[in-house]
Enzyme design. Structure first.
Site, PDB file in Angstrom:
ATOM      1  N   LYS A 205       0.842  -1.204   0.000  1.00 57.29           N
ATOM      2  CA  LYS A 205       0.000   0.000   0.000  1.00 57.29           C
ATOM      3  C   LYS A 205       0.878   1.254   0.000  1.00 57.29           C
ATOM      4  O   LYS A 205       0.700   2.151  -0.798  1.00 57.29           O
ATOM      5  CB  LYS A 205      -0.926  -0.030   1.219  1.00 57.29           C
ATOM      6  CG  LYS A 205      -1.831   1.163   1.307  1.00 57.29           C
ATOM      7  CD  LYS A 205      -2.807   1.040   2.460  1.00 57.29           C
ATOM      8  CE  LYS A 205      -3.544   2.360   2.647  1.00 57.29           C
ATOM      9  NZ  LYS A 205      -4.470   2.332   3.777  1.00 57.29           N
ATOM     10  N   GLU A 211      10.452  -4.817   4.489  1.00 56.76           N
ATOM     11  CA  GLU A 211      10.503  -6.212   4.038  1.00 56.76           C
ATOM     12  C   GLU A 211      10.228  -6.300   2.540  1.00 56.76           C
ATOM     13  O   GLU A 211      10.942  -6.983   1.788  1.00 56.76           O
ATOM     14  CB  GLU A 211       9.444  -7.051   4.776  1.00 56.76           C
ATOM     15  CG  GLU A 211       9.688  -7.247   6.258  1.00 56.76           C
ATOM     16  CD  GLU A 211       9.080  -6.152   7.131  1.00 56.76           C
ATOM     17  OE1 GLU A 211       8.845  -5.027   6.621  1.00 56.76           O
ATOM     18  OE2 GLU A 211       8.860  -6.413   8.322  1.00 56.76           O
ATOM     19  N   GLY A 267      -4.848  -1.918   4.986  1.00 50.46           N
ATOM     20  CA  GLY A 267      -4.070  -3.068   4.517  1.00 50.46           C
ATOM     21  C   GLY A 267      -4.745  -4.398   4.803  1.00 50.46           C
ATOM     22  O   GLY A 267      -4.853  -5.269   3.935  1.00 50.46           O
ATOM     23  N   ARG A 268      -5.236  -4.573   6.020  1.00 53.16           N
ATOM     24  CA  ARG A 268      -5.834  -5.866   6.394  1.00 53.16           C
ATOM     25  C   ARG A 268      -7.246  -6.048   5.832  1.00 53.16           C
ATOM     26  O   ARG A 268      -7.881  -7.078   6.069  1.00 53.16           O
ATOM     27  CB  ARG A 268      -5.814  -6.021   7.915  1.00 53.16           C
ATOM     28  CG  ARG A 268      -6.450  -4.877   8.674  1.00 53.16           C
ATOM     29  CD  ARG A 268      -6.085  -4.927  10.153  1.00 53.16           C
ATOM     30  NE  ARG A 268      -6.562  -3.774  10.901  1.00 53.16           N
ATOM     31  CZ  ARG A 268      -5.908  -2.614  11.013  1.00 53.16           C
ATOM     32  NH1 ARG A 268      -4.765  -2.450  10.400  1.00 53.16           N
ATOM     33  NH2 ARG A 268      -6.404  -1.626  11.728  1.00 53.16           N
ATOM     34  N   GLU A 353      -4.769  -6.674  14.707  1.00 52.64           N
ATOM     35  CA  GLU A 353      -4.289  -5.350  14.313  1.00 52.64           C
ATOM     36  C   GLU A 353      -5.441  -4.337  14.384  1.00 52.64           C
ATOM     37  O   GLU A 353      -5.227  -3.149  14.604  1.00 52.64           O
ATOM     38  CB  GLU A 353      -3.680  -5.395  12.899  1.00 52.64           C
ATOM     39  CG  GLU A 353      -2.748  -4.232  12.612  1.00 52.64           C
ATOM     40  CD  GLU A 353      -1.879  -4.419  11.370  1.00 52.64           C
ATOM     41  OE1 GLU A 353      -0.708  -4.834  11.494  1.00 52.64           O
ATOM     42  OE2 GLU A 353      -2.369  -4.163  10.254  1.00 52.64           O
ATOM     43  N   HIS A 384      -4.234 -33.201  17.828  1.00 51.73           N
ATOM     44  CA  HIS A 384      -3.096 -33.986  18.321  1.00 51.73           C
ATOM     45  C   HIS A 384      -1.988 -33.085  18.851  1.00 51.73           C
ATOM     46  O   HIS A 384      -0.845 -33.516  18.986  1.00 51.73           O
ATOM     47  CB  HIS A 384      -2.575 -34.890  17.200  1.00 51.73           C
ATOM     48  CG  HIS A 384      -3.628 -35.857  16.750  1.00 51.73           C
ATOM     49  ND1 HIS A 384      -3.814 -37.086  17.347  1.00 51.73           N
ATOM     50  CD2 HIS A 384      -4.601 -35.738  15.816  1.00 51.73           C
ATOM     51  CE1 HIS A 384      -4.840 -37.695  16.772  1.00 51.73           C
ATOM     52  NE2 HIS A 384      -5.344 -36.899  15.846  1.00 51.73           N
ATOM     53  N   LYS A 493       9.337  -0.722  14.242  1.00 49.74           N
ATOM     54  CA  LYS A 493       9.917  -0.382  12.927  1.00 49.74           C
ATOM     55  C   LYS A 493      10.976   0.698  13.088  1.00 49.74           C
ATOM     56  O   LYS A 493      12.049   0.635  12.481  1.00 49.74           O
ATOM     57  CB  LYS A 493       8.821   0.159  11.988  1.00 49.74           C
ATOM     58  CG  LYS A 493       7.835  -0.867  11.470  1.00 49.74           C
ATOM     59  CD  LYS A 493       6.903  -0.191  10.462  1.00 49.74           C
ATOM     60  CE  LYS A 493       5.725  -1.055  10.093  1.00 49.74           C
ATOM     61  NZ  LYS A 493       4.713  -0.375   9.287  1.00 49.74           N
TER      62      LYS A 493
HETATM   63  O1  F6P Z   1       2.203  -4.273   9.895  1.00 46.24           O
HETATM   64  C1  F6P Z   1       1.861  -2.963   9.634  1.00 46.24           C
HETATM   65  C2  F6P Z   1       1.344  -2.770   8.237  1.00 46.24           C
HETATM   66  O2  F6P Z   1       1.230  -1.403   8.040  1.00 46.24           O
HETATM   67  C3  F6P Z   1       0.026  -3.482   7.969  1.00 46.24           C
HETATM   68  O3  F6P Z   1      -1.060  -2.792   8.445  1.00 46.24           O
HETATM   69  C4  F6P Z   1       0.073  -3.622   6.498  1.00 46.24           C
HETATM   70  O4  F6P Z   1      -0.872  -4.546   6.040  1.00 46.24           O
HETATM   71  C5  F6P Z   1       1.498  -4.048   6.303  1.00 46.24           C
HETATM   72  O5  F6P Z   1       2.223  -3.291   7.251  1.00 46.24           O
HETATM   73  C6  F6P Z   1       2.056  -3.859   4.937  1.00 46.24           C
HETATM   74  O6  F6P Z   1       2.040  -2.520   4.527  1.00 46.24           O
HETATM   75  P1  F6P Z   1       2.222  -2.122   3.017  1.00 46.24           P
HETATM   76  O7  F6P Z   1       1.119  -2.729   2.231  1.00 46.24           O
HETATM   77  O8  F6P Z   1       2.182  -0.623   3.009  1.00 46.24           O
HETATM   78  O9  F6P Z   1       3.548  -2.644   2.553  1.00 46.24           O
END
Ligand code: F6P
Length: 530
Positions: A205, A211, A267-268, A353, A384, A493
């Site tokens: 987003k 990452e 995002g979620r 979240e 199990h 972060k």
């Molecule tokens: O973990 C925090 C967060 O901002 C989530 O809410 C989001 O889904 C994720 O990081 C990834 O963010 P982006 O889509 O901006 O890379």
């Protein structure tokens, strides 16, 4: 007003004190119709709350609570595009992502439904080209593998839905997901792939996430390394899904190859936006449209059904009963469908979240527990592993059991055995067993909800996800919290950004953390020979 100050809250507390410990055995004995009386249906889902520790009175008080907390007004505000995400001053409109073409919803001056369908049409045209082999890679060969690079909401939704909908996917197209900054995931994901036939979908987003940008950079190096280094290959092997065109362009992806969405999609809550592109590539635009239709059917049910029949609303209220009145800290999500194996992880982000919050909308510290700890894994594996504690441990662990009546791969007796286990577990948890030996006795009275669908197909998956989205919404509305921000992920972060140069630098850094963190960093540096 804090929910604890509402009359229904006090009434529920009094009700809990007088009848909250009544055993499910007695509730069933007192009402032979209980099994069917507490089953609810909508949008292809049958939700059975009969094995929850509730009575008609509990439900009446809970729906009073929803009324007093004005959940309906907040729901209507969401559907109208009001800025109910107060700390970020944003509308919350994932429901617009699945509104049918032709419908109009004007928010902040724009018709968001028209915007949604414009992107969906571009995604569909692109997906058709890739799936038909018309979209050629750098060497002219068709795409045979899609790698989604994203994390959190830009990973968990398409990953979960791809696993759930594999029977509907083009199985000749390999689909992989890379989220972790641990390089292992990337290396393993591409180890049998050919750069000439691989398409990367970089989903973020913000397009700033450490990452995702790290993995995307590694992917670009891998691709260019495999294709002779000509940068023109990027346009044929990379597409982006983002709200941030500037950053996409700065990364080197042509914005013609970008599929957008909007700041009003959290995002979620984004798997049904362009974030679902890798899923659409796998299952095709038609099945993706069916998924959206399932979401929309549940949205309409949530928006219009009376409280007494409203599936997500009731689920949210019963969750509040379990957490705030019966003292449960967690919710176990137990899908008896291997296809739903990633659902617990998906719901962890959706719920934790959203509702892992300690202040209310006015910034005051809340007076009650908020979102539960969500966890789980598919049955029968969990039986199990951790079910022992659910059956005989000292903690109260409400569970959601999910299953499909019709299997998508009907192999021998497997499906009957699977579903027999689901039904048996809910029976054992509710009724327990008395035995002479204490170690062999089961108290029972452990609350469960069972959610059955006929077949796990795109439409029912959409309805399941929308059910949980609106359940989480209901709980956030009762607690009076902002379910749509996520400030709690920021501090880690920021600290990581400080620590990165302290790990990478060749010169010994001056460490100014606490003594534990300093020692860990020093130990790591020594092991890495720095
Ligand atoms: O973990 C925090 C967060 O901002 C989530 O809410 C989001 O889904 C994720 O990081 C990834 O963010 P982006 O889509 O901006 O890379």
């Amino acid at each position: 007003m804090a929910p604890t100050q509402l009359p229904a809250w006090s009434a529920l507390a009094a009700h809990r004190d007088t009848s909250g410990s009544v055993h499910l055995r007695d509730l069933f004995a007192a009402d032979p119709e209980r099994g069917s009386a507490l089953q609810f249906e909508a949008a292809g889902l049958m939700v059975d709350h009969a094995k929850q520790r509730i009575t008609a009175e509990t439900l009446a008080l809970l729906t009073d609570l929803a009324e007093e907390a004005d959940v309906a007004a907040r729901r209507d505000a969401m559907f109208a595009g009001e800025h109910i995400n107060v700390t970020e001053d944003r509308a919350v409109l994932h429901v617009a992502l699945r509104m049918p073409k032709g419908r109009s919803l004007i928010v902040d001056g724009d018709d968001v439904v028209a915007q949604v369908h414009e992107v969906l049409d571009r995604m569909a045209a692109f997906a058709r080209k890739v799936r038909s082999g018309q979209w050629a890679g750098q060497t002219g060969e068709p795409i045979k593998a899609v790698v989604n690079i994203g994390i959190g909401g830009s990973d968990l939704g398409p990953r979960m839905a791809y696993r759930a909908l594999r029977p509907f996917a083009d199985r000749d197209l390999k689909v992989r997901f890379v989220s972790n900054v641990d390089g292992t995931e990337f290396v393993e994901a591409v180890r049998d792939l050919d750069p000439a036939t691989t398409l990367f979908v970089v989903s973020s987003k913000t397009f700033t996430t450490l990452e995702t940008l790290t993995n995307a950079t590694t992917a670009r190096d891998w691709l260019l390394g495999g294709l002779g280094g000509d940068e023109s290959a990027i346009a044929k092997h990379f597409v982006a899904v983002s709200t941030n065109a500037e950053k996409v362009s700065a990364f080197g992806i042509d914005t013609d190859n970008m599929f957008g969405f909007w700041d009003w999609v959290g995002g979620r809550y984004s798997m049904d936006s362009a974030i679902g592109l890798s899923l659409m590539l796998a299952i095709g635009p038609e099945k993706f449209a069916e998924l959206l239709a399932g979401f929309h059917e549940m949205d309409e049910h949530f928006r219009t059904a009376p409280a007494e029949e409203n599936l997500p609303l009731l689920a949210g209220l019963i969750g509040i009963w379990n957490s705030n009145f019966l003292g449960a800290d967690t919710l176990a999500v137990l899908p008896y469908a291997d296809d739903l194996g990633d659902l617990p992880a998906y719901l962890q982000q959706l719920d934790m979240e959203s509702n892992g919050k300690h202040v209310d909308l006015a910034g005051r510290r809340v007076e009650t527990d908020t979102g539960p700890i969500v966890w789980g894994q598919p049955g029968t594996n969990g039986q199990h592993a951790f079910y022992q504690l659910i059956h005989q441990g000292t903690r109260l662990i409400p569970c959601d059991f999910l299953g499909a009546c019709q299997p998508l791969r009907d192999v021998g007796r497997h499906h009957d055995l699977l579903m027999a286990n689901l039904f048996a577990q809910t029976e054992a948890l509710a009724f327990g067993k008395t035995a002479d030996e204490p170690a062999r006795s089961f108290d029972g009275n452990r609350p469960t909800t069972t959610i059955l669908v006929d077949r796990l197909e795109p439409k029912t998956l959409g309805a399941i996800i929308a059910y949980y989205e609106h359940k989480v919404f209901t709980q956030g509305a009762i607690w009076g919290i902002d379910s749509f921000d996520q400030w709690g992920v920021e501090l880690g972060k920021v600290l990581a950004q400080q620590i990165i140069p302290e790990l990478e630098g060749q010169e010994a850094p001056v460490l100014a953390h606490d003594s534990s963190t300093n020692a860990l960093i020093a130990r790591y540096r020594a092991a890495r020979g720095r």
